[in-house]
Design an enzyme around this catalytic site. Sequence first.
Site, PDB file in Angstrom:
ATOM      1  N   LYS A  72       0.805  -1.234   0.000  1.00 39.37           N
ATOM      2  CA  LYS A  72       0.000   0.000   0.000  1.00 39.37           C
ATOM      3  C   LYS A  72       0.839   1.285   0.000  1.00 39.37           C
ATOM      4  O   LYS A  72       0.406   2.301  -0.528  1.00 39.37           O
ATOM      5  CB  LYS A  72      -0.940   0.026   1.216  1.00 39.37           C
ATOM      6  CG  LYS A  72      -2.115  -0.923   1.078  1.00 39.37           C
ATOM      7  CD  LYS A  72      -3.099  -0.731   2.220  1.00 39.37           C
ATOM      8  CE  LYS A  72      -4.198  -1.762   2.136  1.00 39.37           C
ATOM      9  NZ  LYS A  72      -5.296  -1.494   3.070  1.00 39.37           N
ATOM     10  N   ASP A 108      -9.962   3.139   1.686  1.00 38.03           N
ATOM     11  CA  ASP A 108     -10.109   2.637   3.067  1.00 38.03           C
ATOM     12  C   ASP A 108     -10.701   3.731   3.958  1.00 38.03           C
ATOM     13  O   ASP A 108     -11.525   3.453   4.834  1.00 38.03           O
ATOM     14  CB  ASP A 108      -8.742   2.237   3.649  1.00 38.03           C
ATOM     15  CG  ASP A 108      -8.221   0.932   3.054  1.00 38.03           C
ATOM     16  OD1 ASP A 108      -9.040   0.080   2.662  1.00 38.03           O
ATOM     17  OD2 ASP A 108      -6.989   0.767   2.976  1.00 38.03           O
TER      18      ASP A 108
END
Length: 288
Positions: A72, A108
């Site tokens: 990420k 997210d």
Amino acid sequence: MSNITGKTKVCGIIGDPVAHSMSPIMHNAAFRELGLDFIYVAFQVSQNDLKEAVSGIRSLNIKGINVTIPHKVTIMPYLDRFEPLAKEIGAVNTVVNEAGTLTGYNTDAPGFLQALDSNGVDPKGKRVIILGAGGAARAISFALAENGAHLIILNRTYDTADKLAHHLRQKYNNQIQALPLNKESLAQTIKGGYLLVNTTSVGMSPNTAGTPVETRLLTRELIICDIVYHPLETRLLKEAQRIGAKTISGLDMLVWQGVFAFEKWTGQRPPESIMKNEALSLLGRHEN
Ligand code: ATR
């Protein structure tokens, strides 16, 4: 998957490990439901191969990618553009390919906020206790700070929490504090807390006997959100429910981050109930 044609658009997830990801089953169900000519697959990509894998997204004209552990953060130098939020957080979980230009997003953060909203929880002006200061905690604390919550970040390694709090204070005027994760600071912060979010891996399968908060410290006034979704009901969530506290499971955040990624690739809003049911049935199979 019998109707894959030469025109089918490909999306997928890159991570390592990735075989147990919920994302393929969720996205493929939503593509089918909306009749979209898309398919979603999992690509196991090691850290050493990440750069080549990102070039492959361009050369194979893959439409969209989700990014998971451990890529990420490390994927960022290989992308072309970022939405401001992803840059601020310093992590990307969704990539959109437009004619070879790769844009990084973080879904997210909005996924977490939507999970709160769909459970009737509004963090604005409230004290929120965040356990953990890793990648997930970064996205969640930016989302919460952006929405006017006051944050207390508790981490086993105090220094990481302190750095994150410092970083957040440079952008937000909300009260943002860091503390070591121990019984004393938990007892002290839970008193005036509205919501507690566990972003650590404590309680995650196979170590399901673990809990980051001692049972006797829980109160029914404190809303508990656990981003661990395997098991669906962690020990922390079960114990909070037992004393009558409101709880939010990690599955909701998982589904909503997927909903927002899907929208970016297809321009259409997927039915979140279908995505959630698919994930539930897969998790149910794992748990039995
Ligand atoms: P993620 O991307 O899921 O947030 P991560 O960046 O590796 O993963 O972060 C894991 C978080 O869980 C960290 O805050 C970690 O604490 P440390 O910074 O002290 O390592 C926390 N964590 C992991 N195992 C833990 C444990 N047994 N007890 C308490 N905290 C734990």
